[in-house]
Design a protein around this motif. Sequence first.
Motif, short mmCIF file in Angstrom:
data_model
loop_
_atom_site.label_atom_id
_atom_site.label_comp_id
_atom_site.label_asym_id
_atom_site.label_seq_id
_atom_site.Cartn_x
_atom_site.Cartn_y
_atom_site.Cartn_z
N ALA A 128 -90.64 -55.55 0.52
CA ALA A 128 -89.40 -53.90 0.37
C ALA A 128 -90.38 -52.89 1.14
O ALA A 128 -89.45 -52.04 2.50
CB ALA A 128 -89.12 -53.79 -0.90
N VAL A 129 -91.35 -53.13 0.86
CA VAL A 129 -92.07 -51.91 1.21
C VAL A 129 -92.45 -51.99 2.78
O VAL A 129 -92.16 -51.54 3.69
CB VAL A 129 -93.81 -51.69 0.58
N ARG A 152 -89.88 -53.77 5.10
CA ARG A 152 -88.54 -53.35 5.43
C ARG A 152 -88.54 -51.68 5.63
O ARG A 152 -87.83 -51.22 6.27
CB ARG A 152 -87.48 -53.80 4.67
N ARG A 153 -89.16 -51.39 4.53
CA ARG A 153 -88.83 -49.70 4.87
C ARG A 153 -89.87 -48.85 5.72
O ARG A 153 -89.06 -48.07 6.49
CB ARG A 153 -88.83 -48.99 3.54
N GLU A 154 -90.73 -49.57 5.49
CA GLU A 154 -91.75 -48.59 7.02
C GLU A 154 -91.47 -49.09 8.44
O GLU A 154 -91.55 -48.21 8.98
CB GLU A 154 -93.55 -49.17 6.20
N ALA A 160 -88.75 -49.72 9.58
CA ALA A 160 -87.32 -49.01 9.91
C ALA A 160 -87.65 -47.66 10.04
O ALA A 160 -87.28 -46.74 11.56
CB ALA A 160 -86.14 -48.65 8.41
N VAL A 161 -88.67 -46.89 9.78
CA VAL A 161 -89.01 -45.89 10.00
C VAL A 161 -90.40 -45.86 11.62
O VAL A 161 -89.82 -45.22 11.70
CB VAL A 161 -90.32 -45.09 8.59
#
Length: 209
Positions: free
Chosen positions: A94-95, A97-99, A101-102
Amino acid sequence: MFADREEAGRLLGEHLRERGDAVSIVLGLPRGGVPVAAEVAAVLGVPLDVLLVRKLGLPSFPEVAMGAIGERGVRVVDASTIARAGVTADEVAAVERRERAVLDERARLLRRGPPPDLEGDAVVIVDDGIATGATATAACLVARSLGARSVLVAAPVGAPDAARRIEGADAVVCLEQPFAFRAVGDHYRSFAQTTEAEVLAALERSRPR
């Protein structure tokens, strides 16, 4: 103690010039590493560009790295930190995927095309400091994948064992490595967050007219 990133970059650039290493290009790590890298590139008289990496912070303590990701699918994880913190595989994913995207959004904002072609280049990767070494390791892997002949990692300040923490570098240079190192920001009088606009401005100033 450095006044700000610009002063630190000038001092770092002067130190690297005195070392006499061959340097083809300086690569800053956005965002905070870019103002430092811009000064280093100016002192050395070489081009400036960026390598895009993102720290993977622990879910409960985002400032503590459990790994890092970079362009071209680069991924570095610290299995021992993950195990000690009891982070699950789903939480890591999850971390990431978020990073990711950034990172992708930052690539669209900061790049006018693909990553730089570093084939045969002697590169210097610059950040404003080295704590865990995770993002610097990811940056080294990206630079190698882009063809870099040699990779030197440089920062104004780093942990005492910074060189041991970084994989993929031929050398690691830190102007200061205090025994009681806790956080990068402790070694700057002014350590305001660098904005995307400041990164873009630094890159624009470095481009040939």
